[in-house]
Structures are given as C-alpha cells and as structure tokens.
Design a protein around this motif. Structure first.
Motif, PDB file in Angstrom:
ATOM      1  N   GLU A 191       8.750  -2.340   2.833  1.00  0.00           N
ATOM      2  CA  GLU A 191       7.467  -2.929   3.216  1.00  0.00           C
ATOM      3  C   GLU A 191       7.065  -2.438   4.587  1.00  0.00           C
ATOM      4  N   ALA A 192       5.755  -2.568   4.894  1.00  0.00           N
ATOM      5  CA  ALA A 192       5.252  -2.136   6.202  1.00  0.00           C
ATOM      6  C   ALA A 192       4.114  -3.056   6.619  1.00  0.00           C
ATOM      7  N   GLN A 193       3.943  -3.171   7.937  1.00  0.00           N
ATOM      8  CA  GLN A 193       2.813  -3.892   8.489  1.00  0.00           C
ATOM      9  C   GLN A 193       2.387  -3.185   9.769  1.00  0.00           C
ATOM     10  N   GLY A 194       1.145  -3.364  10.138  1.00  0.00           N
ATOM     11  CA  GLY A 194       0.646  -2.701  11.330  1.00  0.00           C
ATOM     12  C   GLY A 194      -0.859  -2.540  11.248  1.00  0.00           C
ATOM     13  N   TYR A 195      -1.451  -2.001  12.311  1.00  0.00           N
ATOM     14  CA  TYR A 195      -2.908  -1.916  12.395  1.00  0.00           C
ATOM     15  C   TYR A 195      -3.498  -0.958  11.377  1.00  0.00           C
ATOM     16  N   LEU A 196      -2.714   0.021  10.884  1.00  0.00           N
ATOM     17  CA  LEU A 196      -3.221   0.891   9.819  1.00  0.00           C
ATOM     18  C   LEU A 196      -3.491   0.073   8.559  1.00  0.00           C
ATOM     19  N   ILE A 197      -2.656  -0.906   8.307  1.00  0.00           N
ATOM     20  CA  ILE A 197      -2.776  -1.726   7.099  1.00  0.00           C
ATOM     21  C   ILE A 197      -3.756  -2.879   7.342  1.00  0.00           C
ATOM     22  N   THR A 214       4.409 -14.821   0.661  1.00  0.00           N
ATOM     23  CA  THR A 214       5.463 -15.301   1.550  1.00  0.00           C
ATOM     24  C   THR A 214       4.962 -15.200   2.982  1.00  0.00           C
ATOM     25  N   VAL A 215       5.412 -16.107   3.829  1.00  0.00           N
ATOM     26  CA  VAL A 215       4.995 -16.104   5.230  1.00  0.00           C
ATOM     27  C   VAL A 215       6.241 -16.002   6.103  1.00  0.00           C
ATOM     28  N   ALA A 216       6.241 -15.018   7.002  1.00  0.00           N
ATOM     29  CA  ALA A 216       7.346 -14.828   7.936  1.00  0.00           C
ATOM     30  C   ALA A 216       7.009 -15.505   9.256  1.00  0.00           C
ATOM     31  N   VAL A 217       7.973 -16.218   9.814  1.00  0.00           N
ATOM     32  CA  VAL A 217       7.798 -16.953  11.065  1.00  0.00           C
ATOM     33  C   VAL A 217       8.893 -16.527  12.032  1.00  0.00           C
ATOM     34  N   ASN A 218       8.519 -16.195  13.264  1.00  0.00           N
ATOM     35  CA  ASN A 218       9.495 -15.841  14.292  1.00  0.00           C
ATOM     36  C   ASN A 218      10.170 -17.099  14.833  1.00  0.00           C
ATOM     37  N   THR A 265      -0.458  -6.460  -1.203  1.00  0.00           N
ATOM     38  CA  THR A 265      -0.039  -7.442  -0.209  1.00  0.00           C
ATOM     39  C   THR A 265       1.008  -8.361  -0.830  1.00  0.00           C
ATOM     40  N   VAL A 266       2.201  -8.407  -0.238  1.00  0.00           N
ATOM     41  CA  VAL A 266       3.273  -9.244  -0.771  1.00  0.00           C
ATOM     42  C   VAL A 266       3.582 -10.419   0.143  1.00  0.00           C
ATOM     43  N   GLY A 267       3.057 -10.393   1.347  1.00  0.00           N
ATOM     44  CA  GLY A 267       3.316 -11.476   2.272  1.00  0.00           C
ATOM     45  C   GLY A 267       2.581 -11.241   3.577  1.00  0.00           C
ATOM     46  N   ILE A 273      -4.523  -3.625  -0.329  1.00  0.00           N
ATOM     47  CA  ILE A 273      -4.503  -4.046   1.065  1.00  0.00           C
ATOM     48  C   ILE A 273      -5.774  -3.576   1.751  1.00  0.00           C
ATOM     49  N   ALA A 274      -6.315  -4.352   2.699  1.00  0.00           N
ATOM     50  CA  ALA A 274      -7.534  -3.964   3.401  1.00  0.00           C
ATOM     51  C   ALA A 274      -7.217  -3.034   4.541  1.00  0.00           C
ATOM     52  N   ARG A 275      -8.157  -2.190   4.880  1.00  0.00           N
ATOM     53  CA  ARG A 275      -8.001  -1.244   5.981  1.00  0.00           C
ATOM     54  C   ARG A 275      -8.763  -1.752   7.200  1.00  0.00           C
ATOM     55  N   ASP A 276      -8.815  -0.923   8.261  1.00  0.00           N
ATOM     56  CA  ASP A 276      -9.430  -1.347   9.519  1.00  0.00           C
ATOM     57  C   ASP A 276     -10.851  -1.848   9.333  1.00  0.00           C
TER      58      ASP A 276
END
Length: 718
Positions: free
Chosen positions: A676-682, A535-539, A476-478, A701-704
C-alpha cells in the motif's frame, strides 16, 4: 479386458498366418494394428504409424531384427517403446540376444492367441508406469534445480555421491567422488559425519536422525560469500547437505541494521543508539558515574538549505560531524566495559536535522563541561569549505549534568535541549547550562501551551483523513487519521508545532484518547453509510501507550461504538517498541488478540532489529518518508526501500510506503511489490466530507485535482 483406447500395434513378421491371427486377435481386443514383412518395412512403419507396441520377428528378412531393436532404442521416444520379440520355440539363443538388443519381452511360436492381448496390455501399462516415474523424477529434479540451493548426497564415509546445483548453475568440476572436506569447511564436514553416525551435532543440540543448521563464509575481501548449510541424515546411512548462498540477504540485513542505528548522512550514531549506549556507559562495571550531555544546534542553518540547496547543506553537516568527532579526546569519552559490535564508537550523535549531542564522561561540575563546550564552539567557528562555498557556522550549545539535572539519558537530552534554546534566545553562538527556570523555553511557547490546553479541553481539533491505496488494485483500502488544529486567532497551526508541546506537557494523552474516540465514532457512521470496508490508522504516542489502562481504554471505546476490531489500525513507532519490551509486547499481544491491526510507523528511523521484529505481534511496517522522497532520483534510497520490502515480506509483514509524491516513486513501489502507499500523489489529507465525496466518485483513488478542496495549508509534517 480394459485396453488403452485404440493403442496401435506394429506386427513385423514375414509369416502371413502369424500376422493374420495376431491382427485379428488384437483388433477384437480393441487395438489398431499395422503389418510389415521386412525390416525396412518395419522401420518405415515405425516412422509412419508411431506405434505404441512393436511385435518383432527375430527372423524378419532384411537387416537383423536385433539391429532394428537397437535402432529403435536409440531414437527419440524409443527408450520407452515396448518391443516384444517373436522366436521359435526351440530358439533360446534368440531370447538372450533379444534382451541384449533391448527387447521388453518375447513370445514363442506357435502363438497362443488368447494370451497375446494380455501380454500387449501388460507392456503398455509397464510403459506408462515408467513414463510416470521418469516424469516425476524430472519434475522433482527441475524443482530442486529451481531452488537457490546446492544439494550434496554424501555416504557414511563422507564421499560425495551426487550433487544438484540450484538454478541450473553448472560446476567446473564434478564433486562426485570427492571427500566432503574438499567441498565445505571442515567443521561442517565433521558435523555431517557425526550426524550420519548418530552422534550429536557440534553444539550437542541435535539428536540422531535430526537435522542441523550451520553458517560459514568462504573467500576473502570483495569475494567473501556467506552460506547456510543444513545437514539431514537419511535412513540409508547417507546424508543430504543443503547449502544456500545468503550473501545478499546478509548484506541487506546489515544495511537495515545500519539504518536502525546510524544516521546515513553523517555516519554518526542516531538518537536511539546514542541514548542506549550512553545509558550503558553510565553503569559500566556496576559503577554509577557522572556525565555531562551537550546539545548543539547550528545557528541559522535553514538559510543554507533555502539559499544554496540541500546538497550544500548536507556537505556542511558531514563536515561538522567530522570536526566534532575529531575534537573529542579519549579522556572526554564515557568509559564503558562493552566491546560488542554496535557499541557507540564515538560519543557524538546526530539527533536532529542540524542538531548534535555529545556525551562527556566523568564530568562532575559546570566548569569542566563549559571548558569542553567552549573547545567545540571554537572548533566549529573555524571556516568550512563546502564545494565552491566557504562558511563560518556558529553553534548554540546547551549543557545538562547527570545525575544532578536528570536521572536518565532521555530526560537529560530534554534538559540540554532546553538549555540550547535558551542560548539561542540570548543571541545564538552561546553556551548555556540547564537551570530549573528553563522548564518553559519562552513566553511565546508558554502562551501556545496554554492555548493548546484550552483547545484540548474544548475539543477544538479536527481529524483529516489521508487515503491509502492498494498498489495491487489501485483502490482506496483505508485512511490514516491526522490531527489538525485551527487556532481562533493564529489560524492553522502545524502538527510539527503543537505535537511536541503536547508531548512535553503530557497533553498528548488526552489528545490521543480524543483521536481514538472520534475515529471510532466516524467508523460507526461510515458503517451505517455503506463505507464499512474502510480501515482507519491512528498514531499512538509513547506517553499514551505507556499508560496502564491504554489497552482497556481502546477496547472500551471500540465496544461503545460497536466497531469491528479489524477496522482500527494502531501505528506505533520503533522507539516505543524498544522501551520496556516485555510490557510493550504484552500490551501488543492483547490488542492483537482482540483483532486490531498493528503496524510500525516510520520504519527505518528507529533501532528495532530484524530479530526483534520476528518476535513482535505486528502486522505491517510503514517505510518512512525519508527513504521514499528520493526514490525517483535513484541512489541508495531505492536499494534501502527494496531491502526493507524484501525483508518485511520474509517476515510476512504488510508493507506501506508513506510520503509518495511522484509517479516514479509509485512505479518503483509497485514493481517491488509494496502492498500500500499514501502521499500527496494519491491524495492530500482531507476533511471527512471531502473524503466521502471522493469515495462516492468511484472505486479508484482521487488525484491532486480532486483533493484540492482541503482548505488548510499543507503542513510541514503530517
């Protein structure tokens, strides 16, 4: 003297006195020696001892010593072996024959013992120098051949002297000796000649001695290839012409440009292109025109997707797009003086899942617009054949007029959209013209807007965090901060419901400020708790970014909480980047100079060009989930993702994929070097306590199974 460690010298001579004196002298100087008294013995010693230097008597018994010399030069490794030919003092003819046979040097008898080690040492150093030069030449030639380029060396008269083909590819005909015009297009050849002669290039921009670049195409049809050529004059009057096949790169760029401007399902222009080109048509030839905008939505389209599947729904959308395009007459279209590539080909666009927009030129009253809308409605009421299914679909149509109802196309779309919802509320399959009473579409929407306003004032929101995984390390990087609203009586309300209301009502600005403050506050807590690497990404919304004090507000908040700038990442949509480009770029430059990370969100759904991206101070692009969702099934999405990753890497941008839900998608992204990737798999978006537990469990990284602790229902969008 310093001698190469234990170099071996073969002395081939029948004179025992000579061999004895030579051996003793060389051994005292640190060499190893071996002796042969015949040519056959010399050949055997060559194979057995692998000497570093050969001292060969021109009168050695047996086969001619000159033949032995030539034989050595013909063997593997024999080209660099130093050969010192020994001759009698008066035998000058043997000296000439020795050099013809390949001898490196010669010495006369009787032997001057003191000079022999010096001669041998000199030969070894010469051999090593030649080997180094040859190795260097081989290395650089291998390097050139590994490049995807073809290099021509051309003399001042335009004759090809030599060529090196990249990737080791051979040519059926060696171009050496041919004229340059036979190899490259004539304009490139002429430019090369001018460069070699010290004249400016075709465009007059390249001075003498400088390099010039050109593009050209060869072939026709499917065999047509695109090339780049760089001409570089050399001091000796020749020129290097480096050509590279850029066909695949041009195709990838064209594909991404297509994605930026068109809907991939229907082939119609997308919303961004529709707005841009319709705006230009309004002011074509400097004239201010009138225009009607129709907003169409297919009634109960969701039933088709839910009951028959997305494939059938897609077929229907394609059929609707074709029918709408056929129904628009040339007299209905907005007039435009533009004829450049990429201009709006038809005044119809797909602006949503089952929503279409149509611009009608020189329509000044409601009656004219209603007559055209009625024509479109009747056309869509005709049955559609989609595979084994037959449909009758009905549209709800909203109409807004420019400049009566709005002063720009974006606002006109909003007003026509409001009118379309009014038509739906009146029973669907209807047509409604915008009126001032439509500022709020329904009482239910007004109630929700009021509740949203109270929630903004009371701070009744939460931030959930969705982890981002590094595909190189698996850690996990962010995280991305995502806004969630739990209504006191309605429960969880999805962001796809309340975010549009917040944007239209202007409440998105205070909401956005709250998200930045809460993110900085959380980052400060994490830094104190040992999670300062996150790091935290903000829209960032369009309205929020458009405020004059937006940059100052973000920087003040960071300063207030003592946040390191590199910990905060702002995600900005493509459409935002293309509005007020100069002001946007200035704001981005300020944020970038302060150390913040900037990324383009939902990349591929807007209309920013690759050329424009090169000029923007951004660090990363996020591939939109619409291109990721079908990666595991193959097809065009895989090619599109691969192209986006490749082009982003050429621009030195980090690539992040969102919406990863299948292991096959993750494998594809890792294989193509997505960062990098994000999503419900991760991981699903989770509350801060669950995120901290997840990170405390280990570096991975934790899984479902780990992230099911998030109690809110899965939202329709982020």
């Amino acid at each position: 003297m310093a001698v190469e460690s234990r170099s071996r010298v073969l002395i081939a001579d029948e004179d025992p006195a000579f061999t004895l004196l030579a051996s003793e002298t060389l051994q005292r100087a640190g060499f190893e020696t071996s002796v042969a008294t015949t040519t056959s013995g010399a050949l055997a010693a060559l194979e057995r001892d692998a000497p570093d230097v050969v001292i060969l008597d021109a009168d050695l018994p047996g086969t001619s010593a000159f033949e032995v010399c030539a034989h050595i030069r013909g063997t593997q490794g024999g080209l660099d072996l130093p050969i010192i030919m020994v001759t009698r003092h008066e035998d000058t003819g043997s000296v000439a024959r020795a050099f013809q046979a390949g001898a490196t040097d010669f010495i006369h008898k009787p032997l001057l013992r003191g000079t022999l080690p010096l001669r041998v040492g000199c030969m070894l150093r010469g051999r090593d120098h030649i080997r180094a030069l040859r190795l260097s030449e081989q290395k650089y030639r291998a390097l050139l051949q590994a490049l995807p380029d073809t290099i021509y060396i051309v003399d001042g008269g335009g004759t090809v002297l030599e060529h090196i083909t990249g990737d080791g590819r051979g040519k059926p005909l060696d171009p050496a000796g041919r004229q340059l015009e036979d190899i490259v297009p004539i304009e490139i050849a002429r430019a090369a000649r001018r460069s070699m002669n010290g004249a400016p290039s075709v465009n007059g921009a390249q001075p003498s001695g400088g390099s010039a670049s050109y593009e050209f195409e060869l072939g026709a049809g499917d065999d047509r290839r695109s090339f780049e050529a760089r001409v570089r004059p050399q001091p000796d009057g020749t020129a290097l012409i480096v050509t590279r096949d850029v066909t695949e790169r041009r195709r990838a760029e064209a594909r991404i440009e297509y994605l930026a401007y068109y809907d991939t399902l229907t082939g119609l222009p997308n919303r961004q292109m529709f707005v841009r080109e319709t705006s230009r048509a309004l002011h074509a030839d400097g004239a201010r025109r009138t225009l009607a905008l129709l907003y169409l939505d297919l009634d109960r389209f969701k039933r088709i997707n839910d009951n028959l599947g997305r494939a059938v729904g897609d077929m229907l959308l394609q059929a609707v797009a074709r029918r709408l395009t056929r129904c628009i007459r040339s007299s209905d279209q907005p007039r435009s003086s533009t004829s450049r590539p990429g201009a709006l080909p038809v005044p119809v666009a797909r602006v949503g899942s089952d929503e279409f927009a149509v611009s009608l030129g020189d329509v000044s009253d409601d009656a004219h617009a209603l007559s055209i809308a009625n024509r479109l409605q009747l056309a869509l009421n005709e049955p559609f054949e989609c595979g084994a299914h037959r449909f009758v679909v009905t549209p709800s149509i909203g109409i807004a007029l420019y400049p009566r109802d709005a002063t720009d196309v974006e606002d006109l779309l909003v007003k026509a959209d409001m009118a379309m919802y009014q038509a739906k509320e009146h029973g669907r399959n209807g047509i409604t013209v915008y009126g001032e009473s439509m500022a709020v579409r329904s009482l239910g929407r007004l109630e929700l807007e009021n509740d949203l306003r109270r929630a903004v004032e009371a701070g009744d929101f939460q931030l959930y965090y969705q982890p981002k995984m590094s595909l190189a390390t698996g850690t996990t990087v962010g995280v991305e901060a995502l806004l969630r609203w739990h209504h006191a009586t309605r429960g969880w309300i999805g962001p796809d419901t309340f975010i549009p209301i917040a944007e239209e009502s202007g409440m998105i600005v205070p909401l956005g400020d709250w998200v930045v403050r809460e993110t900085c506050k959380q980052l400060k807590l994490w830094a104190a708790g040992g999670l300062g690497y996150l790091t935290v990404a903000v829209n960032v919304s369009l309205q929020q970014f458009a405020r004059e004090d937006f940059v100052d507000s973000v920087l003040r908040t960071m300063w207030q909480y003592g946040i390191k700038p590199q910990q905060l990442e702002l995600e900005i949509t493509e459409s935002l980047l293309m509005r007020n480009v100069d002001d946007t770029t200035r704001a981005l430059n300020r944020l970038r100079a302060a150390g913040l990370t900037l990324s383009i969100d939902d990349f591929g759904t807007g209309y920013s060009s690759l050329g424009h991206l090169r000029q923007l101070p951004v660090d990363a692009v996020k591939i939109d989930r619409s291109f990721v969702k079908d990666l595991h099934t193959g097809g065009d999405d895989a090619k599109i993702c691969a192209a986006i990753i490749a082009m982003a890497r050429e621009l030195n941008l980090k690539v992040i994929a969102e919406g990863v839900e299948h292991q096959e998608q993750l494998n594809f992204l890792r294989e193509h070097r997505c960062d990098e990737a994000q999503g419900y798999l991760i991981s699903r978006p989770i509350a801060v306590a669950d995120l901290e537990n997840l990170l405390a469990a280990g570096p991975g990284i934790a899984r479902d199974a780990v992230t099911r602790s998030g109690q809110h229902p899965r939202p329709a969008t982020r």
